[in-house]
Design an enzyme around this catalytic site. Structure first.
Site, PDB file in Angstrom:
ATOM      1  N   ASP A 145       0.714  -1.210   0.037  1.00 51.97           N
ATOM      2  CA  ASP A 145       0.567   0.150  -0.534  1.00 51.97           C
ATOM      3  C   ASP A 145       0.669   1.119   0.167  1.00 51.97           C
ATOM      4  O   ASP A 145       1.443   1.279   0.293  1.00 51.97           O
ATOM      5  CB  ASP A 145      -0.646  -0.219   1.085  1.00 51.97           C
TER       6      ASP A 145
ATOM      7  N   ASP B 157      -5.646  24.875  11.666  1.00 57.07           N
ATOM      8  CA  ASP B 157      -6.158  24.077  10.903  1.00 57.07           C
ATOM      9  C   ASP B 157      -5.440  22.910  11.405  1.00 57.07           C
ATOM     10  O   ASP B 157      -4.380  22.352  11.822  1.00 57.07           O
ATOM     11  CB  ASP B 157      -5.381  24.046   9.510  1.00 57.07           C
TER      12      ASP B 157
ATOM     13  N   ALA C 237     -16.615  20.113   3.945  1.00 54.32           N
ATOM     14  CA  ALA C 237     -16.565  18.823   2.449  1.00 54.32           C
ATOM     15  C   ALA C 237     -17.272  19.820   1.481  1.00 54.32           C
ATOM     16  O   ALA C 237     -16.803  19.562   0.375  1.00 54.32           O
ATOM     17  CB  ALA C 237     -17.127  17.315   2.283  1.00 54.32           C
TER      18      ALA C 237
ATOM     19  N   THR D 124     -17.417  23.181   1.336  1.00 55.91           N
ATOM     20  CA  THR D 124     -16.234  24.555   0.751  1.00 55.91           C
ATOM     21  C   THR D 124     -15.302  23.702  -0.032  1.00 55.91           C
ATOM     22  O   THR D 124     -14.504  24.372  -0.811  1.00 55.91           O
ATOM     23  CB  THR D 124     -16.573  24.994   1.676  1.00 55.91           C
TER      24      THR D 124
ATOM     25  N   SER E  79     -12.473  24.062   1.273  1.00 52.54           N
ATOM     26  CA  SER E  79     -11.865  25.340   2.193  1.00 52.54           C
ATOM     27  C   SER E  79     -11.962  25.903   3.421  1.00 52.54           C
ATOM     28  O   SER E  79     -12.662  25.062   4.131  1.00 52.54           O
ATOM     29  CB  SER E  79     -11.708  26.837   0.835  1.00 52.54           C
TER      30      SER E  79
ATOM     31  N   LYS F 152      -8.000  29.438   1.959  1.00 48.25           N
ATOM     32  CA  LYS F 152      -7.109  28.385   1.543  1.00 48.25           C
ATOM     33  C   LYS F 152      -8.142  26.451   1.682  1.00 48.25           C
ATOM     34  O   LYS F 152      -8.330  26.904   2.299  1.00 48.25           O
ATOM     35  CB  LYS F 152      -6.233  28.127   2.673  1.00 48.25           C
TER      36      LYS F 152
END
Length: 682
Positions: free
Chosen positions: A311, A348, A380, A382, A384, A397
């Site tokens: 993997d 973030d 999910a 946007t 961003s 971002k």
């Protein structure tokens, strides 16, 4: 589980091995082979001859002392051979005992179902009463009483009793992290677990049975070697039988002790005595690497693997994309853009966001969120995230198409150099994140999958072994191709689905290849079952662990490479000891046969290379050497020959030179030295 503490000749293991060695003299032993069976018959015959001489005083078959010595040496040969195997099994039993300590009887809080919901009365029962389909609750400090799947809740689990790793792991309902193992401990929170096994069939029970070697079966190569040994035994039976009329013709009486000693020395006793120990030791080496194998065949097959499926995420790469470069737009100062990117990532919490902060700080840019800032979380929809500063500055971002759409909606455009940079990053297997301030593009952050250090060298080692490496990834073909080239793998499967892995494995097998792969999810189970060597992660689902023929307790996806080396080492050890054993027979032939007939046929003097004292001393010296060489090789059989990734032809030349030549020279020296001592009594 610490497996590295069991030393080769630890006193407790030796005591156990000695007891087991005597037990294995039982003719019903499951690991018997034709060579050792023949030695057993020879020992019994020598015992009968010795008893006959004692009872009648007839010494036509040699003196009592001489026959008694031959009998004792043959008995020691049997014990030494059985000791090698018993020691290997004793080490496995020591591991099993350490595992068994984790499977103590524990109370379980069984949930009584109400309809289809497990919300009823809680009843405390012994763990032995749990059945498949039952549901129990575990809280902080509880020992998990049985294997199962979490159906409700999330908890931190201490799995050190099973894996030996002190770091706790997170287990939660749903997905590939819902499997829990009996004997592990809950460190925090509460979980509700569905029992997935019947009593005696838990993962720990199976590990104990496997470690003890109770279910070990002979592998195809081992069976082939056993047939070869049977062939050698039959050939030398014929040789020894034909010596009788030849001896009568030459008027050279040969006693029974000489015939039996000649026969035992000529057949490949060394490899015959060590054969089972080598196979068991291969499983033990895998165990010391924290890999539970369901059979010796799995380890041996790993040594013959042609194709290896790995993997990408977490195996070839570090597992998370990391920021590698800041690309500001024309007219934007680099430091200003880095500070903007840093502000957009301070809130973030994703690995990607943290890597952006780290990269900015490495470049000397530091910032903090001012009071009154509004955090814009990633969603999910946007695709961003960002911040709204008290000064009115809005920073976003996100994915390049998401930011582009936002910019265009406000009547702005994406600079041409930024669009080109986005394409270049994508083409090179990276992920571009575009940063905008007040709906104007400021630049691009480049994310890349970081190849683990040393992976290219490891793949090169596999290539030298003749193993083809295949990367399995869900990335698009362009990105997959870039990562594959950068990592140095031979092939890749992009946008891989379970059926794609299965089809690739079947195609390779149809071309006569042996295939190995690793996996941890239920979607990997079909491919794990189809592969010749399937390694499931202990942290994976029950379906994956049932489908594979190995389980990695460390949950290390790169362990597959180590397993291949263990398998090749097993095959190499067996091959080198077989070469040494057959070369031994050649030397012993020149020791015994010329000495038997040297007096009646002086023409054989040219073959009497060793110049041994007498026929009696020659036979006794050869059979003593035959007995002592086995215990001398036990450490090599259990530890294994040092493995080097070289081609098959180079390996064959190396074995013939070292072990073939050594197998001829060492007996000449050893038998001559023993003869010098034995001749003092003749």
């Amino acid at each position: 589980m610490s497996t590295k503490s069991t030393r080769l000749f630890e006193p407790a293991l030796v005591q156990t091995a000695i007891r087991e060695a005597f037990v294995k003299l039982n003719p019903r032993s499951q690991f018997r082979n034709p060579v050792m069976f023949t030695v057993e018959l020879g020992t019994i015959v020598m015992l009968l001859v010795t008893v006959y001489i004692v009872a009648t005083g007839d010494q036509s078959q040699g003196s009592l002392a001489y026959n008694l010595i031959v009998f004792i040496v043959l008995l020691l040969t049997l014990l030494f051979a059985n000791f090698a195997e018993a020691l290997a099994e004793a080490r496995g039993k020591a591991q099993a005992d350490s595992l068994r300590k984790t499977r103590e009887e524990t109370p379980a809080r069984l949930v009584q179902p109400i309809g289809e919901m497990y919300v009823g009365e809680i009843k405390t029962v012994p763990s032995s009463q749990l059945r498949k389909g039952d549901v129990f609750i575990c809280e902080t400090g509880d020992i998990i009483p049985s294997d199962g799947e979490i159906i409700e809740g999330i908890a931190t689990i201490d799995e050190s009793a099973i894996t030996g790793e002190s770091a706790p792991v997170i287990r939660e309902a749903g997905g590939d992290r819902s499997s829990v193992t009996g004997g592990t401990k809950v460190l925090s929170d509460q979980i509700k677990v569905l029992v997935t096994t019947e009593p005696g069939e838990s993962f720990l029970d199976k590990m104990i049975a496997l470690v003890e070697g109770a279910s070990r079966q002979k592998t195809p190569n081992e069976i082939a070697l056993t047939i070869l040994l049977a062939g050698f035994t039959l050939v030398f039976v014929i040789v020894c039988i034909t010596l009788k009329p030849f001896a009568d013709y030459a008027n050279t009486p040969i006693p029974i002790a000489a015939f039996i000693s000649l026969f035992v020395c000529l057949i490949p006793t060394t490899i015959g005595g060590l054969l089972s120990a080598i196979g068991i030791a291969g499983m033990d080496r895998a165990l010391r690497a924290n890999v539970i194998t369901k059979s010796g065949k799995a380890v041996e097959t790993a040594g013959d693997v042609d194709t290896l499926l790995l993997d990408k995420t977490g195996t070839i790469t570090l597992g998370n994309r990391r920021a590698t470069h800041f690309w500001p737009a024309n007219g934007v100062a680099e430091n200003d853009f880095v500070e903007t990117a840093l502000l957009s990532s301070l809130a973030d919490e994703t690995p990607e966001g943290k890597s952006i902060v780290e990269l900015a700080q490495q470049q000397g840019i530091k910032a903090s969120l001012p009071a009154g800032v509004e955090l814009i979380r990633f969603t999910a929809e946007t695709r961003s995230s960002g911040v709204n500063l008290p000064s009115g500055v809005r920073i976003r971002k996100g994915a390049q198409d998401s930011i582009r759409n936002q910019v265009i909606r406000q009547g702005n455009t994406v600079p041409a150099e930024i669009a080109d940079r986005v394409k270049a990053i994508s083409k090179n297997g990276g992920t571009p994140l575009v940063v905008a301030q007040n709906d104007e593009v400021q630049g691009v952050i480049e994310l890349q999958d970081i190849i683990k250090p040393g992976m290219q060298e490891r793949f090169e080692r596999l290539r030298k072994m003749g193993v083809k490496t295949v990367m399995v990834t869900g990335d698009n073909p362009l990105t997959a191709e870039y990562i594959a080239k950068k990592a140095g793998v031979d092939d890749f499967i992009a946008e891989a689905k379970p059926e794609d892995k299965m089809q690739y494995i079947r195609t390779e097998q149809a071309n006569g290849k042996l295939v190995a792969m690793m996996g941890d999810g239920t979607n990997d189970a079909p491919a794990l079952a189809q592969a010749d060597v399937g390694v499931a992660m202990n942290s994976g689902t029950q379906a994956a662990k049932e489908a594979g023929n190995m389980v990695d307790l460390d949950n290390d996806p790169t362990k597959l490479i180590e397993i291949v080396e263990i398998g090749k080492q097993l095959l190499m050890t067996r091959g080198t000891l077989t070469t040494f054993s057959i070369a031994n027979d050649v030397a012993k032939y020149f020791a015994i046969v010329p000495a038997l007939f040297i007096l009646s046929i002086p023409g054989l003097q040219s073959l009497n290379i060793m110049r041994l004292h007498s026929p009696e001393s020659a036979i006794l010296s050869a059979v003593i050497f035959n007995a002592i060489i086995i215990p001398m090789l036990i450490p090599l059989a259990l530890k294994g020959v040092a493995y080097k990734p070289i081609g098959a032809s180079a390996l064959l030349r190396r074995n013939l030179f070292i072990y073939g030549l050594g197998g001829v020279v060492i007996p000449f020296i050893g038998i001559k030295l023993i003869d010098l001592g034995v001749s003092l009594f003749f």
